[in-house]
Design a protein around this motif. Structure first.
Motif, PDB file in Angstrom:
ATOM      1  N   ASP A  42      -8.087   5.512   2.401  1.00 21.36           N
ATOM      2  CA  ASP A  42      -8.329   6.146   1.099  1.00 21.36           C
ATOM      3  C   ASP A  42      -7.567   5.407   0.002  1.00 21.36           C
ATOM      4  O   ASP A  42      -8.126   5.084  -1.050  1.00 21.36           O
ATOM      5  CB  ASP A  42      -7.874   7.610   1.128  1.00 21.36           C
ATOM      6  N   VAL A  43      -6.294   5.158   0.239  1.00 19.78           N
ATOM      7  CA  VAL A  43      -5.460   4.494  -0.766  1.00 19.78           C
ATOM      8  C   VAL A  43      -5.925   3.053  -0.981  1.00 19.78           C
ATOM      9  O   VAL A  43      -5.970   2.563  -2.111  1.00 19.78           O
ATOM     10  CB  VAL A  43      -3.984   4.533  -0.342  1.00 19.78           C
ATOM     11  N   LEU A  64       0.831  -1.204   0.000  1.00 16.79           N
ATOM     12  CA  LEU A  64       0.000   0.000   0.000  1.00 16.79           C
ATOM     13  C   LEU A  64       0.869   1.259   0.000  1.00 16.79           C
ATOM     14  O   LEU A  64       0.609   2.209  -0.749  1.00 16.79           O
ATOM     15  CB  LEU A  64      -0.906  -0.018   1.228  1.00 16.79           C
ATOM     16  N   HIS A  65       1.924   1.244   0.819  1.00 19.36           N
ATOM     17  CA  HIS A  65       2.831   2.395   0.877  1.00 19.36           C
ATOM     18  C   HIS A  65       3.511   2.630  -0.470  1.00 19.36           C
ATOM     19  O   HIS A  65       3.614   3.781  -0.941  1.00 19.36           O
ATOM     20  CB  HIS A  65       3.893   2.166   1.949  1.00 19.36           C
ATOM     21  N   LEU A  66       3.978   1.569  -1.092  1.00 17.70           N
ATOM     22  CA  LEU A  66       4.705   1.725  -2.355  1.00 17.70           C
ATOM     23  C   LEU A  66       3.768   2.141  -3.483  1.00 17.70           C
ATOM     24  O   LEU A  66       4.137   2.945  -4.342  1.00 17.70           O
ATOM     25  CB  LEU A  66       5.432   0.423  -2.695  1.00 17.70           C
ATOM     26  N   THR A  77     -10.950  23.850  -1.030  1.00 14.38           N
ATOM     27  CA  THR A  77     -12.077  23.089  -0.498  1.00 14.38           C
ATOM     28  C   THR A  77     -11.772  22.471   0.864  1.00 14.38           C
ATOM     29  O   THR A  77     -12.654  22.357   1.709  1.00 14.38           O
ATOM     30  CB  THR A  77     -12.470  21.963  -1.478  1.00 14.38           C
ATOM     31  N   GLY A  78     -10.522  22.036   1.050  1.00  6.52           N
ATOM     32  CA  GLY A  78     -10.145  21.397   2.305  1.00  6.52           C
ATOM     33  C   GLY A  78     -10.716  20.010   2.487  1.00  6.52           C
ATOM     34  O   GLY A  78     -10.623  19.424   3.561  1.00  6.52           O
ATOM     35  N   THR A  79     -11.328  19.462   1.440  1.00  2.00           N
ATOM     36  CA  THR A  79     -11.916  18.121   1.528  1.00  2.00           C
ATOM     37  C   THR A  79     -11.409  17.258   0.371  1.00  2.00           C
ATOM     38  O   THR A  79     -11.095  17.766  -0.708  1.00  2.00           O
ATOM     39  CB  THR A  79     -13.454  18.173   1.469  1.00  2.00           C
ATOM     40  N   PHE A  80     -11.344  15.966   0.628  1.00  4.10           N
ATOM     41  CA  PHE A  80     -10.916  15.021  -0.400  1.00  4.10           C
ATOM     42  C   PHE A  80     -11.892  13.858  -0.429  1.00  4.10           C
ATOM     43  O   PHE A  80     -12.256  13.314   0.615  1.00  4.10           O
ATOM     44  CB  PHE A  80      -9.517  14.494  -0.104  1.00  4.10           C
ATOM     45  N   SER A  81     -12.356  13.502  -1.616  1.00  3.02           N
ATOM     46  CA  SER A  81     -13.316  12.420  -1.790  1.00  3.02           C
ATOM     47  C   SER A  81     -12.716  11.332  -2.666  1.00  3.02           C
ATOM     48  O   SER A  81     -12.342  11.593  -3.821  1.00  3.02           O
ATOM     49  CB  SER A  81     -14.617  12.940  -2.428  1.00  3.02           C
ATOM     50  N   VAL A  82     -12.626  10.123  -2.127  1.00  5.93           N
ATOM     51  CA  VAL A  82     -12.145   8.990  -2.910  1.00  5.93           C
ATOM     52  C   VAL A  82     -13.103   8.701  -4.054  1.00  5.93           C
ATOM     53  O   VAL A  82     -12.681   8.471  -5.199  1.00  5.93           O
ATOM     54  CB  VAL A  82     -11.988   7.751  -2.006  1.00  5.93           C
ATOM     55  N   ALA A  83     -14.408   8.705  -3.756  1.00  5.32           N
ATOM     56  CA  ALA A  83     -15.403   8.398  -4.789  1.00  5.32           C
ATOM     57  C   ALA A  83     -15.315   9.390  -5.937  1.00  5.32           C
ATOM     58  O   ALA A  83     -15.309   8.999  -7.118  1.00  5.32           O
ATOM     59  CB  ALA A  83     -16.798   8.401  -4.173  1.00  5.32           C
TER      60      ALA A  83
END
Length: 437
Positions: A215-216, A193-195, A260-266
């Motif tokens: 998220d990742v 996951l890190h890589l 925005t200060g927000t992050f959406s994976v979808a």
């Protein structure tokens, strides 16, 4: 007895020899030559110690002011641990302590108090770059001071260091073994996951402060599904896919994040779907339908029908569907990031204002007004620029335009929404279309 030296003469020569001084101690002038060979306490000037420049924790310590004040009043209670690279004249922090060193530097500059100039530190002989980096990773992890991205970047850097030192490429399994030998416990799943994050999502990781491992973990299989879809239709390589298709999406989201200060994976994954469909020259719904039929996404549903379990009574799923449709439309027209959940609002969501650059773009401004107007959040003085009726109608009926398809999906969802039906300020479909035309 001409060849013999008298007793008095020998005494004189011995006396003269005893007056010769010892050679000077220049060991500290030869970097690394005079360092102890084992752990030892030594005294150093504050100017002789530098922070570790590859410290994996990038964010400033939130408790810096408290730490600095504690050192001012009580002195340095926990001594720094330092080491020194071969052939260098300065020492570096070996295992945590960069924050304390910075506080000491500031206190010395501000007060010139001798307490902050000379330090008794614990010196450890130099071992390797990987050893020092590992020590900082462990120290920061124990203190709970690392974000997911900081740790992922540290692991990525450590892998590169180990490969350079060992002269070989490390697999996940051999990397796990090497880290365990250094005292860092990380399993192969987490390493993978890190890589993946550092190799493929660096633009997002460096911009989105709260990017999490979850998220990742959520994004990776969806992006892999898009990769398989693209490679089944073209000869594009994974590197080309990310560089040409996904990276522009990531850059746009990274640019919008400070506003925005927000992050959406979808929303990010859906924007990647739109970008790939555009790259392949096919409707985005065809791409999504194909992914669903292969089991890569949720079961196939009619895009113009309510999601399972939604109702006009507002059980929560209706608002979720409206939010999803609104975000898809925003992504398709290039204004991703303006749609936010807002449970207090009648529609269950809020439309944020455009950034200056997007607001100056007529097409994006018109699309934003269309979205805000449909959801009853368009102010009277924010009317869109006029557009010829034929152009507007041609866009609406174009079956190959993914943004038009996304609009019709949103429109069908909005017509079913109880929140919008109860909202007195929401513009009717016909009225808004007429005004836009």
């Amino acid at each position: 007895m001409s060849g013999k030296v008298s007793l008095d003469e020998r005494r004189r020569l011995v006396a003269e020899s005893l007056q010769v001084g010892n050679p000077g101690n220049n060991a500290r002038d030869l970097a690394g030559q005079g360092d102890p060979r084992t752990e030892a306490q030594i005294e150093l000037s504050i100017d002789e110690i530098r922070p570790y420049e590859n410290n994996p924790r990038r964010a400033a310590n939130a408790k810096f002011d408290d730490i600095k004040e504690s050192i001012r009043t009580s002195g340095l209670r926990s001594p720094l641990t330092v080491t020194r690279r071969p052939a260098e004249s300065h020492f570096i922090v070996e295992a945590g302590g960069n924050t304390r060193l910075l506080a000491l530097r500031q206190l010395w500059a501000e007060t010139r108090d001798p307490r902050f100039r000379k330090l008794v530190v614990l010196f450890r002989p130099w071992r390797s770059e990987s050893h020092v980096l590992t020590a900082h990773l462990i120290e920061n992890e124990q203190r709970g001071e690392m974000t997911f991205w900081d740790k992922a970047s540290g692991i990525f850097e450590l892998k590169s260091r180990l490969e350079a030192e060992q002269g070989r490429t490390l697999t996940l399994r051999s990397l796990e073994d090497a880290l365990h030998a250094l005292g860092l416990a990380v399993n192969t799943a987490t390493l993978g996951l890190h890589l993946f994050a550092t190799e493929r999502l660096r633009t997002l990781g460096e911009a989105v402060a709260d990017l999490s491992g979850l998220d990742v973990k959520t994004m990776q299989p969806r992006l892999n599904a898009l990769k398989r879809y693209a490679q089944a239709r073209t000869s594009i390589t994974e590197d080309e896919l990310y560089a040409q298709v996904f990276e522009p999406v990531f850059r746009r989201i990274a640019q919008q994040y400070p506003h925005t200060g927000t992050f959406s994976v979808a929303a990010t994954c859906e924007a990647c779907e739109v970008a790939l469909a555009h790259h392949l020259g096919e409707p985005v719904e065809s791409l999504r339908l194909a992914l669903r039929s292969k089991g890569d996404r949720e079961p196939q549903v009619n895009p113009l029908a309510p999601v399972a379990g939604s109702s006009a009574d507002g059980d929560g799923t209706e608002a979720d569907e409206l939010l999803t449709r609104a975000r898809r439309f925003a992504d398709a027209v290039g204004i991703a990031g303006v749609v936010h959940p807002e449970p207090q609002a009648a529609a269950g969501l809020r439309i944020a204002t455009l950034t200056d650059g997007d607001a100056e773009d007529p097409a994006r401004h018109r699309a934003w007004c269309l979205l805000a107007g449909l959801l009853g959040q368009l102010e009277t003085n924010a009317a869109p620029p006029s557009a010829p009726a034929p152009a507007f109608l041609q866009w609406l009926v174009d079956p190959d335009d993914q943004s038009a398809t996304a609009f019709w999906e949103l429109l069908a969802c909005a017509r079913r929404s109880a929140g919008l039906r109860r909202q007195p300020g929401a513009a009717s479909d016909a009225a808004f279309a007429s005004e836009e035309a």
